[in-house]
Write an enzyme that holds these catalytic residues in place. Structure first.
Site, mmCIF file in Angstrom:
data_model
loop_
_atom_site.group_PDB
_atom_site.id
_atom_site.type_symbol
_atom_site.label_atom_id
_atom_site.label_comp_id
_atom_site.label_asym_id
_atom_site.label_seq_id
_atom_site.Cartn_x
_atom_site.Cartn_y
_atom_site.Cartn_z
ATOM 1 N N MET A 6 30.506 28.940 40.259
ATOM 2 C CA MET A 6 30.003 27.997 39.265
ATOM 3 C C MET A 6 30.675 26.631 39.408
ATOM 4 O O MET A 6 31.892 26.528 39.533
ATOM 5 C CB MET A 6 30.275 28.573 37.872
ATOM 6 N N SER A 32 33.642 34.139 42.840
ATOM 7 C CA SER A 32 33.298 34.141 41.419
ATOM 8 C C SER A 32 31.853 34.610 41.256
ATOM 9 O O SER A 32 31.497 35.650 41.798
ATOM 10 C CB SER A 32 33.540 32.761 40.811
ATOM 11 N N GLN A 33 30.983 33.847 40.566
ATOM 12 C CA GLN A 33 29.628 34.351 40.334
ATOM 13 C C GLN A 33 28.869 34.589 41.637
ATOM 14 O O GLN A 33 27.936 35.391 41.687
ATOM 15 C CB GLN A 33 28.846 33.409 39.425
ATOM 16 N N ASP A 74 44.134 36.166 35.746
ATOM 17 C CA ASP A 74 42.902 35.409 35.535
ATOM 18 C C ASP A 74 42.767 34.956 34.083
ATOM 19 O O ASP A 74 42.810 35.759 33.156
ATOM 20 C CB ASP A 74 41.695 36.279 35.908
ATOM 21 N N HIS A 127 42.294 32.526 38.485
ATOM 22 C CA HIS A 127 40.987 32.678 39.102
ATOM 23 C C HIS A 127 40.848 31.857 40.380
ATOM 24 O O HIS A 127 41.043 30.638 40.384
ATOM 25 C CB HIS A 127 39.904 32.266 38.102
#
Length: 300
Positions: free
Chosen positions: A35, A109-110, A227, A283
């Site tokens: 993202m 991530s996504q 995270d 993260h």
């Protein structure tokens, strides 16, 4: 004499085949950013591509771009329907001659759960290993920090998710709503999530999804042990909040997804295909040395 010549020719051919110049080509790599990022950011995906190419000479690395330029690519990570993005990526992969023999995939991530959707929906060309770096496979229920250049976009996303994550308009036009998983509204999530509930088999079993995912050689999941962006962090290992509350979490093996083996994860686990890795840091924060020693072996 003739037989000796033939034997010599066979030996020469074997030596030529074994020579460095004729070594098997490296397996191509496809990467998908997270993202607020883009395909070619020199501080993120551009850097990953560079260090992979430095360590695996001759490797073909495709960093996925959704849109006509990097600005569109970044905006689409917030606002383009994920199902449309996955269809676009499947089309890109099918058209790329470098990938026709198969490839490894690495999602950040996504991008991790998006590439899993590619594995489940688009088996050709074949994906060999899937590496999910901080991917939220059971979704998120919280948005503590939002990456990207524009804080007002992040503020708007938070308000929109709070007001109506499962309304049709929000589902169609806000990426993060499509993997928003509210443990207090499980029925709304199952009925109205247009992306995550589908790839996680929440509305029934799609045997093709299951078969395609189980075709992976390895499914590697990286969880960041400190995270502060993903809520809950255990989603990176396919765990989530216990239904009906948002405090206690359960690991993958205690979820219905695993016990009922809706995706084949239980069978993959027993076959040694699932790899759970933990790395200290927030993260997507990891060292180059950790990347080389821990993830690179899955690409070679």
């Amino acid at each position: 004499m003739c037989s000796l010549k033939m034997a010599a020719l066979r030996v020469a051919a074997l030596l030529l085949w074994l020579s460095p110049g004729c070594a098997a080509a490296a397996v191509p790599l496809v990467i998908w950013h997270g993202m607020g990022d883009s395909c070619c950011n020199p501080q993120s995906m551009g850097y990953i591509k560079k260090i992979v190419q430095a360590k695996i000479p001759g490797i073909y690395v495709l960093s996925l771009k959704i849109g006509n330029n990097v600005i569109q690519d970044m905006e689409n990570s917030f606002f383009m329907n994920v199902n449309d993005q996955v269809r676009e990526v499947c089309s890109q992969l099918a058209r790329d001659p470098h990938l026709k023999g198969g490839y490894n995939a690495m999602g950040f991530s996504q991008g991790g759960q998006f590439l899993r959707a590619v594995a489940q929906r688009c088996p050709s060309p074949p994906m060999f290993n899937l590496i999910s770096v901080g991917g939220q496979h059971q979704g998120v229920y919280g948005f503590p920090r939002c990456p990207g250049e524009s804080s007002h976009i992040c503020d708007w996303i938070r308000k929109t998710l709070d007001l109506g994550a499962y309304t049709p308009t929000v589902q169609e036009h806000l990426v993060q709503a499509e993997y928003w998983h509210d443990p207090l509204k499980e029925e709304d999530y199952r009925k109205n999530s247009i992306f995550l509930a589908d790839i996680n088999q929440e509305r029934g079993i799609n045997e093709t999804y299951k078969k395609n995912l189980m075709a992976l050689r390895k499914f590697v999941m990286v969880k960041f042990l400190n995270d502060t962006m993903v809520d809950p962090p255990v989603s990176e290992w396919f765990g989530f909040y216990k239904s009906g509350q948002a405090k206690e979490t359960v690991p993958l093996k205690e979820t219905a997804l695993y016990t009922e083996d809706r995706l084949g994860l239980q069978e993959m686990d027993k076959a040694g295909k699932l790899v759970f890795l933990g790395v200290k840091g927030d993260h997507l924060q990891f060292s180059e040395e950790w990347f080389y020693t821990t993830l690179l072996p899955f690409l070679q």
